[in-house]
Design a protein around this motif. Structure first.
Motif, PDB file in Angstrom:
ATOM      1  N   LEU A  77       0.708  -1.193   0.073  1.00 49.86           N
ATOM      2  CA  LEU A  77       0.079  -0.215  -0.097  1.00 49.86           C
ATOM      3  C   LEU A  77       0.681   1.245  -0.099  1.00 49.86           C
ATOM      4  O   LEU A  77       0.335   2.246  -0.666  1.00 49.86           O
ATOM      5  N   HIS A  92      -3.690   2.326  -2.532  1.00 46.37           N
ATOM      6  CA  HIS A  92      -5.349   2.353  -2.543  1.00 46.37           C
ATOM      7  C   HIS A  92      -5.722   2.953  -3.815  1.00 46.37           C
ATOM      8  O   HIS A  92      -6.998   2.234  -4.246  1.00 46.37           O
ATOM      9  N   SER A 126      -8.873  -1.233   2.565  1.00 46.14           N
ATOM     10  CA  SER A 126      -8.431  -2.083   1.311  1.00 46.14           C
ATOM     11  C   SER A 126      -9.359  -3.031   0.811  1.00 46.14           C
ATOM     12  O   SER A 126      -9.653  -3.227  -0.473  1.00 46.14           O
TER      13      SER A 126
END
Length: 227
Positions: free
Chosen positions: A53, A61, A91
């Motif tokens: 991420l 994202h 997520s």
């Protein structure tokens, strides 16, 4: 099984690629940012994505949101350095299929990746069975009437991509990308020899590899039943 790893930490990425290849039989392609990953996904096919991420530029994202907005259903396993419930839930809402917190055991990552691919395609998906030929993802073997089919690693990888796309054309380049993406000792001409060997081994399985001129190869039901 081909994995796209999107991770900006080169040391971690190299370790993951080596470990997944050595222990899980995965082929791992690495992208160190999301923009590069998007370009790869536009022209290549992968069985699953491992996504960090905390990427520079476009973060994980945003990558997830854009991936799912294109209706790309490739399974995604998210890696996160944080133990934040909100981030994990976020997520999942953005389209992730699973997540793991760093640090993690490589054995668990391998198991989760196998499970993701099985779920995404389905254990009884028709592309996994043709005639008496069965691809057992769990054991990574082809079976003919419950007996293992004797295949070299390259033959297995080539037949696997043909089985996954049964009924659809598969180019020589697609086969080459699956069996040896970084090996320059095999070229497109060698794929013809590989397919020739596979055709002999598929005798009486109820499956056959046909040549589609100008397009590649296609795995189809044999013109006549086994025997």
């Amino acid at each position: 099984m081909r994995i796209l790893l999107i991770e900006d930490e080169s040391e971690l990425a190299n370790w993951l690629a080596r470990s997944l290849a050595r222990h899980g039989g995965f082929t791992v392609d690495w992208a160190d940012d999301a923009e590069l990953a998007e370009r790869r996904l536009a022209v290549e096919e992968f069985d699953a994505i491992v996504l960090d991420l905390g990427l520079p530029g476009m973060n994980g994202h945003e990558f997830l949101r854009r991936l799912r907005s294109r209706d790309d259903r490739c399974p995604v396993l998210v890696l996160t350095a944080r133990d934040a419930m909100a981030e994990r839930i976020g997520s999942l809402h953005e389209g992730a299929d699973d997540f793991m917190q760093k640090p993690f055991a490589i054995e668990e990552l391998e198991a989760r990746l196998h499970a993701l691919v099985r779920r995404s395609r389905g254990r009884e998906h028709p592309r996994w069975m043709l005639g008496d030929l069965v691809l057992d993802i769990g054991s990574q073997r082809f079976l003919h009437r419950d007996a293992p089919l004797a295949l070299s690693p390259r033959e297995y990888a080539a037949l696997k991509v043909l089985m996954q796309k049964a009924g659809e054309p598969v180019t020589k380049q697609q086969i080459l990308d699956r069996i040896s993406p970084d090996d320059t000792s095999i070229n497109l001409e060698a794929i013809e020899v590989l397919v020739h060997r596979l055709r002999k081994k598929l005798t009486d399985t109820g499956a056959q590899i046909v040549t589609l001129r100008g397009m590649g190869y296609c795995l189809e039901p044999a013109d006549h039943g086994p025997g």
